[in-house]
Write a protein that holds these residues in place. Sequence first.
Motif, mmCIF file in Angstrom:
data_model
loop_
_atom_site.group_PDB
_atom_site.id
_atom_site.type_symbol
_atom_site.label_atom_id
_atom_site.label_comp_id
_atom_site.label_asym_id
_atom_site.label_seq_id
_atom_site.Cartn_x
_atom_site.Cartn_y
_atom_site.Cartn_z
ATOM 1 N N SER A 343 16.481 -20.568 -44.245
ATOM 2 C CA SER A 343 15.493 -19.229 -44.132
ATOM 3 C C SER A 343 16.239 -18.147 -43.554
ATOM 4 C CB SER A 343 14.806 -19.875 -43.254
ATOM 5 O OG SER A 343 14.093 -21.169 -43.646
ATOM 6 N N SER A 345 16.955 -14.164 -42.778
ATOM 7 C CA SER A 345 15.904 -12.780 -42.627
ATOM 8 C C SER A 345 17.082 -11.561 -42.941
ATOM 9 C CB SER A 345 15.524 -12.821 -41.175
ATOM 10 O OG SER A 345 14.430 -13.642 -41.116
ATOM 11 N N ASP A 349 15.088 -7.984 -40.732
ATOM 12 C CA ASP A 349 13.851 -8.624 -40.844
ATOM 13 C C ASP A 349 12.753 -8.563 -41.902
ATOM 14 O OD1 ASP A 349 15.054 -10.680 -38.967
ATOM 15 O OD2 ASP A 349 14.423 -9.908 -37.228
ATOM 16 N N HIS A 350 12.850 -7.572 -42.690
ATOM 17 C CA HIS A 350 11.995 -6.944 -43.511
ATOM 18 C C HIS A 350 11.863 -8.019 -44.848
ATOM 19 C CE1 HIS A 350 10.463 -3.012 -42.295
ATOM 20 N NE2 HIS A 350 11.347 -3.240 -41.285
ATOM 21 N N LYS A 352 12.317 -11.699 -45.592
ATOM 22 C CA LYS A 352 12.448 -13.185 -45.245
ATOM 23 C C LYS A 352 12.615 -14.197 -46.586
ATOM 24 C CE LYS A 352 9.963 -12.884 -41.083
ATOM 25 N NZ LYS A 352 8.886 -13.332 -40.125
ATOM 26 N N ASN A 354 13.234 -17.999 -48.022
ATOM 27 C CA ASN A 354 13.088 -19.499 -48.176
ATOM 28 C C ASN A 354 13.453 -20.470 -49.266
ATOM 29 O OD1 ASN A 354 11.730 -20.092 -45.361
ATOM 30 N ND2 ASN A 354 10.104 -18.856 -46.026
ATOM 31 N N ASP A 441 9.629 -12.906 -49.328
ATOM 32 C CA ASP A 441 8.718 -12.634 -48.521
ATOM 33 C C ASP A 441 9.130 -11.177 -48.039
ATOM 34 O OD1 ASP A 441 6.587 -11.539 -46.996
ATOM 35 O OD2 ASP A 441 6.098 -13.555 -46.370
ATOM 36 N N TYR A 442 8.845 -10.085 -48.766
ATOM 37 C CA TYR A 442 9.328 -8.677 -48.293
ATOM 38 C C TYR A 442 8.147 -7.747 -47.594
ATOM 39 C CZ TYR A 442 11.130 -3.922 -48.744
ATOM 40 O OH TYR A 442 11.360 -2.575 -48.497
ATOM 41 N N ARG A 451 2.998 -6.647 -47.346
ATOM 42 C CA ARG A 451 4.003 -7.556 -47.734
ATOM 43 C C ARG A 451 4.069 -7.994 -49.287
ATOM 44 N NH1 ARG A 451 2.010 -11.928 -45.229
ATOM 45 N NH2 ARG A 451 3.530 -13.141 -46.132
ATOM 46 N N ASN A 453 5.232 -11.118 -51.835
ATOM 47 C CA ASN A 453 5.457 -12.445 -51.907
ATOM 48 C C ASN A 453 6.063 -13.018 -53.299
ATOM 49 O OD1 ASN A 453 5.447 -15.530 -51.629
ATOM 50 N ND2 ASN A 453 5.696 -15.312 -49.701
#
Length: 991
Positions: A343, A345, A349-350, A352, A354, A441-442, A451, A453
Amino acid sequence: MVLGFGIANIAYAQNVSISGRVSDEATGEPIPGVTVVVKGTTNGTITDFDGYYDLTVEKGSTVQYSYIGYIKQEQIVDVSTTSNILLQVDTEQLEEVVVIGYGQVKKGDATGSLTAVSSDDFNKGAITSPQELISGKSAGVVITTSDGSPGGNSQIRIRGGSSLRANNDPLIVIDGFPVDNSSIGGLSNTLSTINPNDIESMTVLKDASATAIYGSRASNGVIIITTKKGQAGRPFKVTYSGNTSVSHAANMLDVLNGDEFRTVLEDRVTNYDLTEFALTRLGEANTNWQDQVYRTSVSTDHNLSMTGNYKNIPYRASLGYTDQNGILKYSSMNRTTLDLSASPSLLEDHLKVNVNVKGIDINNNFSNTDAIGSSAVFDPTQPITNGNTVYGGYFAWTELSDDDPINGIPNNIATQNPVAQLKYRDNKSDVQRFFGNLQLDYMFHALPELRANLNMGYDYSKSVGDDNIDPRASWSYREPSQNVTSYTNIVETKLLDFYLNYTKELDEISSKIDVTTGYSWQHFYREGDNANRPWELTDGEYVGADTTVYKNENYLVSFFGRVNYSLLDRYLVTVTLREDGSSRFSKDNRWGLFPSAAFAWKINEEMFMESVPEINELKLRVGWGITGQQDISDNYYPYLATYRISQMGAYYQFGDTYYPTQRPNAYDANIKWEETTTSNIGIDFGLFDDKVIGSLDYYQRTTKDLINEIPIAVGTNFSNYLTTNVGTLENKGFEAALTVRTISTPDVRLEISGTFSYNQNEITKLTRVNDPSYTGYLTGDDISGGVGNKVLINSVGHPANSFYLFKQVYDDGGMPIEGLYIDKTGNGGTVSGDDANKYYLGKAAPDYLIGLSSRLTYKQFDFSFNGRLSLGNYVYNNNASNKALYQNLYNQSGFTSNIPTSISDTEFSNAQFFSDVYLEDASFFRMDNINIGYSFNEFLTEKLSGRVGFTLQNAFVITKYSGLDPEVSTGIDNNIYPRPRTCMLGLTLDF
């Protein structure tokens, strides 16, 4: 030397030690499990059971103290010191977050009816499949294991079934991936491919306002499975968990032993009309055939996981191995699982990411479950072996006319030797599954409230199996072309989900808006082959060999949107809309529109509630919505005209060659979606600082345009039944959940939880035109005995799958009179020959289901149990109706059979399959598991902690049901693999 000492002194001076205790600022109680880590590194530890820690760090380092639900605290360390830390409760983080469709929400802000169960609350025991983790934990959810076989399947029903012919299983979503509900050959339970040890939480979505975001696949509820992941800021951790379990049959059918059997047979010859020749077939042995087919089995389960941060990338890797041996000899399941997740980032951190990858390999040995039924009826006076040279020495019934009764031609209608059935059948499969998805996820830099996804997933399963009969088996003579069978199955699913989420705090009006809109595409593909052939080759070819090949696919395409609006953090509104397209329907009926709306009111946040401090949560929920159903069993093209090759008799001659004709299948070009409308009203409450928490729900579900089978006119050149949309079905019920934390001190904690479910199911329409004279249609599996006999019916005004039987007449002594039933119609004549004399009598599904669990901890000891009470469920005892008959003692073809001791309850000589004497109230209380354990810290080293525990699974059952087990999902108890009683010793180590 001086230089060396100088370097050593400098190095020593750069390291300092800190130790202390971390406690709750408000209560002063110690907090175990707090992460203590040097900021920006993986150097760290966690507090022990009493909140203490000890850590060596570099001088000048910043040490972080963090724990879920508390505000993170930091301190700079310059010298060795004792540092006691008080953590403050973070009221924002303390609000539990639950996973919902395409996102997550604080539990306090949820407007729909849902239940979230975390790994701490999962059921304990020798568990091989995820659904067993939450059995009895969620109100309105009935989970029934089909039997006690290794990796056995389970039936899951959420608020009753909403369909008659279509799929009634809930949608399963694993890490955002909605998986295919269809099964794969060679695997009893598709969910058994997911290792329960890798699961972090399971969320059950029950009403339409919660499930409608999944539209066409959510009519029967949704279960969201979230697997464990690495977490940022946590130190490197290795966890081992393993157990060894011993299982044995909790119960067996009570049948006559050899001496009792000889006595009964002699009595029937002497005092009744049984032929004296039957006595010549008796043997001299005293064989307990059930003891011969069952065993005490030993199973093991091992799991090793690693979590940590590699270059600030949280990761988790786990390896699991399960060796589960069944109580039926030779039956087993060996499973190896690999789970990888990361996971990271990125972009400050913008972004993420997974990544989830799962690999599973399962080897099944199904043994031969036919031996279960045979062991209950095989003549107990016969030996296991009799020295024959044809059947491997195993005793076998032979034809009476044969001059050699030991090595003669086998009697094809006789019961087979149970031990030989286990020895001479090789029924195995190997299943591999790869499951993975990538989720991006941006959060937009220019607009952080927005966001995007993207979720891409791939699920691939392949099974290869063989089911072979040894040529020495006496029953191999019956159908030699079926002695060697093999199969290959492939199931493939592809997923593409994309959605945008916009969240904005509107401070000027004290409100918040959360908007989600997206697109979903999913492709399902299946292919395989089934082949059979005899053992013997004739002229270099397998005579009679037959291979069937199949391929099919279907698509689902969806557009969806959801709006969550919160005003003053008290008034919550959710509106959802999803439009689904399914390739199962024609272009005129392909699309279905499924809306939902819900409202929640946090009453406890109102000013007039300030004078009632005892109530810390009181929320009213109201919801309505429509969901769809398109999963029509195995028919993927019900609107298309299809043809099948005639199998018997219909051939046309061209010259000297005969060609099989093709016959049309019945189809409905206008078949369309089933639609289920659900209304729900509920209350969530928390009292006395959440020492008492719970919820109450009332719901009503109506399914229209039921996908059903109706009879069609003779002469249409089709089959006798057509799958189409007709009828309506209603479910309504009440649910309650309550948890009471009666004791909460640093040393002792006691928590008691209960769930209550009531569901009433009724068919309200079955035909296009109301016909009061239409009694309904028989349904369900055929019972054992006779040909095509059914005891279940679907009829208007009654629950689905109701029992349909004659009412027995009894004599003055309370014994049933064979063949005599109540003349319901008053027409006289042969009552048993007129179905109009049958009654609608109960159903297999319970009226009430109550789950009860408790957890007690005293210092480092813990004790817990989980049990279930089921009321109003009925079971047809097919073991009694088919086996407890004097006519079974001797067959004219020359073999004898055992009978259950329950024959004394009826004294029937001949079969009375439709008598309600065999329908029993199977209400029960089952203690699913009892657990006791001890947790330890700093074992051998300060970094090693763990727990050792003992579990008793299927501890006991309280019931009046006379059969093996009162928990039967189909309602027909016949030849079921018994559920074992299991003792398990487990160990968990954390390093």
